[in-house]
Design an enzyme around this catalytic site. Structure first.
Site, PDB file in Angstrom:
ATOM      1  N   ASN A 149      12.966   5.455   7.557  1.00  0.00           N
ATOM      2  CA  ASN A 149      13.562   4.431   8.402  1.00  0.00           C
ATOM      3  C   ASN A 149      12.620   3.241   8.522  1.00  0.00           C
ATOM      4  O   ASN A 149      11.426   3.420   8.699  1.00  0.00           O
ATOM      5  CB  ASN A 149      13.845   4.988   9.796  1.00  0.00           C
ATOM      6  CG  ASN A 149      14.995   5.965   9.826  1.00  0.00           C
ATOM      7  OD1 ASN A 149      16.042   5.705   9.262  1.00  0.00           O
ATOM      8  ND2 ASN A 149      14.805   7.098  10.493  1.00  0.00           N
ATOM      9  N   HIS A 203      14.670   5.356  -0.146  1.00  0.00           N
ATOM     10  CA  HIS A 203      14.013   6.659   0.000  1.00  0.00           C
ATOM     11  C   HIS A 203      13.001   6.906  -1.103  1.00  0.00           C
ATOM     12  O   HIS A 203      13.015   6.214  -2.109  1.00  0.00           O
ATOM     13  CB  HIS A 203      15.064   7.767  -0.005  1.00  0.00           C
ATOM     14  CG  HIS A 203      15.954   7.727   1.203  1.00  0.00           C
ATOM     15  ND1 HIS A 203      17.271   7.332   1.139  1.00  0.00           N
ATOM     16  CD2 HIS A 203      15.709   7.986   2.509  1.00  0.00           C
ATOM     17  CE1 HIS A 203      17.805   7.382   2.353  1.00  0.00           C
ATOM     18  NE2 HIS A 203      16.875   7.765   3.201  1.00  0.00           N
ATOM     19  N   LYS A 262       0.862  -1.179   0.000  1.00  0.00           N
ATOM     20  CA  LYS A 262       0.000   0.000   0.000  1.00  0.00           C
ATOM     21  C   LYS A 262       0.900   1.230   0.000  1.00  0.00           C
ATOM     22  O   LYS A 262       1.754   1.384   0.863  1.00  0.00           O
ATOM     23  CB  LYS A 262      -0.900  -0.008   1.248  1.00  0.00           C
ATOM     24  CG  LYS A 262      -2.034   1.015   1.242  1.00  0.00           C
ATOM     25  CD  LYS A 262      -3.107   0.627   0.236  1.00  0.00           C
ATOM     26  CE  LYS A 262      -4.332   1.513   0.352  1.00  0.00           C
ATOM     27  NZ  LYS A 262      -5.103   1.259   1.596  1.00  0.00           N
ATOM     28  N   HIS A 263       0.718   2.097  -0.991  1.00  0.00           N
ATOM     29  CA  HIS A 263       1.534   3.303  -1.132  1.00  0.00           C
ATOM     30  C   HIS A 263       3.032   2.977  -1.113  1.00  0.00           C
ATOM     31  O   HIS A 263       3.820   3.612  -0.415  1.00  0.00           O
ATOM     32  CB  HIS A 263       1.186   4.314  -0.051  1.00  0.00           C
ATOM     33  CG  HIS A 263      -0.231   4.795  -0.117  1.00  0.00           C
ATOM     34  ND1 HIS A 263      -0.764   5.377  -1.249  1.00  0.00           N
ATOM     35  CD2 HIS A 263      -1.240   4.749   0.799  1.00  0.00           C
ATOM     36  CE1 HIS A 263      -2.037   5.683  -1.024  1.00  0.00           C
ATOM     37  NE2 HIS A 263      -2.356   5.303   0.203  1.00  0.00           N
TER      38      HIS A 263
END
Length: 536
Positions: free
Chosen positions: A430, A536, A287-288
């Site tokens: 993180n 990232h 999800k996302h």
């Protein structure tokens, strides 16, 4: 550098009297040539194209008759001649150009239909060095660029998909300036992508990790309704990389994938590929772009159920990725919850029938799994530049794990550590991942503080336990993975409070000794991997 100052207005309509046809991809070329001949267009051609047209009974002039020079060097030299390039580059309204054409017997070429040697295909199929080099086209790009530069007078077509539009344009035997402009733009983009593929191949072949000039090329697969948000425009481009995934998948059913669907589906399939089918079924729910549940199981249905148990709330409207053939029983379980996309190497007939009853669900099959160890490139844009890096192909199985605590992990803890670290590699930093018995128990993603990721993962595990009526969260007795080193003991202490009994992390912090001491005091096992997986 001299600047050409001549300003000759381009005519709107230019009659097409002579066409040069030279194609590697012969699809549709005979029909196009026949339609041109019926309009009275003189046909020029080369090599295999000339043969195909002649065998179809069309009157076609070999380029060697125009140049007065035969093809030589196994066809490497055939169109590199002033009689060809003069015919393509001449400015028809310039007296000097017209005089030069008359003086040297150069005839105007009004239409060029050219596509290139299949370099990208040969590269994708792993052709050897000499074969790949031999498929670098020279004359084709030169003619394409010449025609595109002179689009004021010459129409250039490089893609069989544009043949129909060309014939529509030629209804009166001429082409418009706007059409020629658009075809020229496509032509330059085509040669740019072609050269990008060649330069990238050379970099790979010569092991040049970061060449001085880096170019990426792609072909538009589809223009999307919008990008990440409705006010952004977007398109999906294919690079030609022969890697199983969303770019090469077949859409069995469902509407067009959105920008976010494609991004999330890629993330899901790359994650589930970490778990090889020969080791058993696996499922990842995304999800996302972050996993909200990953698990292995004795069956695919069991793997899906265990993945869903990690965070059933977030899984709503998510992406389901499977590492083996989707079967009917698993499909029946999946469709009980609204799902945007299902992606798997294959789906059997029963599964396809089950999914067909849910027309809003997209089903993608890829034919295979990508290999996580295969090298490749990843790129992202920044203002004024590109950041390019090699794909993160690190695998925990290939690492030498170092036990740094007094207690050695049990065999089960070690398996859970490896499982958690595989998943953490695909979680936004993180990242903290709890896992137990081949199942994620809690996932904390994308926090500015690693201790917050540990706490969030623990809270998510407690919520999941309540929703399933469990006596305690699955983090009790789990292994926890951090994709980067634990900078302080607080993150470790949060994981221990959530119930973790074993920890896997890269190590390398200035406070490693402090973190190790905290682990020893709590009686938990810890291993260092020596490899970080920032994402990232």
């Amino acid at each position: 550098m001299a600047v050409i100052s001549k300003k000759i207005p381009a005519p709107d309509r230019v009659a097409v009297r002579t066409a040069l046809l030279s194609v590697s991809d012969k699809a549709g070329i005979v029909d196009l040539a026949r339609a041109l001949a019926e309009k009275g267009v003189r046909l020029l051609s080369t090599g295999g194209t000339h043969k195909a047209l002649s065998e179809a009974g069309l009157a076609v002039t070999d380029v060697s008759e125009v140049t007065g020079f035969p093809e030589i060097m196994d066809g490497r030299v055939k169109t590199l001649h002033p009689a060809v390039h003069g015919g393509l580059l001449a400015i028809r309204d310039d007296e000097d150009h017209v005089e030069a054409m008359a003086a040297h017997g150069i005839g105007a070429i009004d239409l060029a239909v050219i596509n290139l040697y299949p370099f990208e295909d040969v590269r994708a199929k792993g052709g050897d060095y000499p074969t790949t080099v031999e498929n670098i086209d020279i004359g084709g790009p030169a003619m394409i660029r010449a025609s595109a530069k002179n689009h004021a007078y010459v129409t250039i077509v490089t893609d069989p998909a544009d043949y129909s539009a060309l014939l529509d344009e030629l209804a009166d035997g001429s082409t418009s300036y706007g059409f020629r402009q658009h075809m020229a733009a496509r032509a330059f983009a085509r040669t740019a992508a072609y050269d990008a593929a060649i330069s990238s191949w050379f970099a790979e072949a010569l092991a040049i990790a970061m060449p001085r000039h880096r170019v990426f090329g792609g072909v538009l697969k589809e223009e999307m309704r919008y990008g990440e948000n409705p006010h952004q425009k977007a398109g999906f481009y294919l690079t030609g990389e022969n890697r199983p995934g969303v770019a090469t998948a077949t859409l069995i059913q469902g509407k067009q994938l959105s920008y976010n669907n494609i991004n999330d589906t890629d993330a899901a399939f790359e994650l589930v590929a970490e778990f090889r089918p020969e080791n058993g079924p696996a499922c990842a729910i995304i999800k996302h772009a972050n996993p909200c549940g990953v698990a292995v199981g004795r069956t695919l249905k069991e793997a899906y159920g265990r993945a869903l148990a990690c965070d059933p709330v977030s899984a709503f409207g998510g992406i389901i990725a499977l590492n083996s053939t989707l079967d009917g029983e698993t499909a029946e379980e999946i469709v009980k919850l609204f799902t945007e996309v299902i992606i798997a190497p294959e789906a059997d007939d029963k599964a396809r029938a089950v999914i067909a009853a849910k027309p809003n669900v997209r089903l993608l099959v890829t034919g295979a799994l990508p290999d996580p160890r295969t090298p490749g490139l990843a790129a992202k844009t920044v203002a004024g530049g590109l950041l390019v890096q090699t794909r993160d192909d690190g695998m925990v199985e290939d690492l030498e794990l170092r036990v740094v605590t007094k207690r050695t992990p049990t065999p089960q803890e070690l398996e859970d550590m490896k499982f958690a670290f595989k998943v953490a590699k695909h979680v936004k930093s993180n990242a903290i991942v709890y896992a137990r018995d081949g199942q994620t128990a809690g996932i904390g993603a994308g926090q500015m503080s690693r201790v917050d990721s540990a706490r969030i993962a623990g809270l998510k595990a407690e919520e999941a336990a309540r929703s399933m009526g469990l006596a305690e969260p699955l983090t009790r007795g789990s292994a926890v993975a951090s994709e980067a080193f634990l900078p302080f003991a607080d993150g470790l202490l949060s994981a221990i409070a959530a119930g973790a009994t074993a920890v896997i992390q890269p190590g390398g912090s200035m406070r490693d000794a402090e973190v190790i001491a905290a682990a020893d005091e709590a009686g938990v096992a810890m291993v260092f991997t020596g490899m970080r997986h920032f994402r990232h």
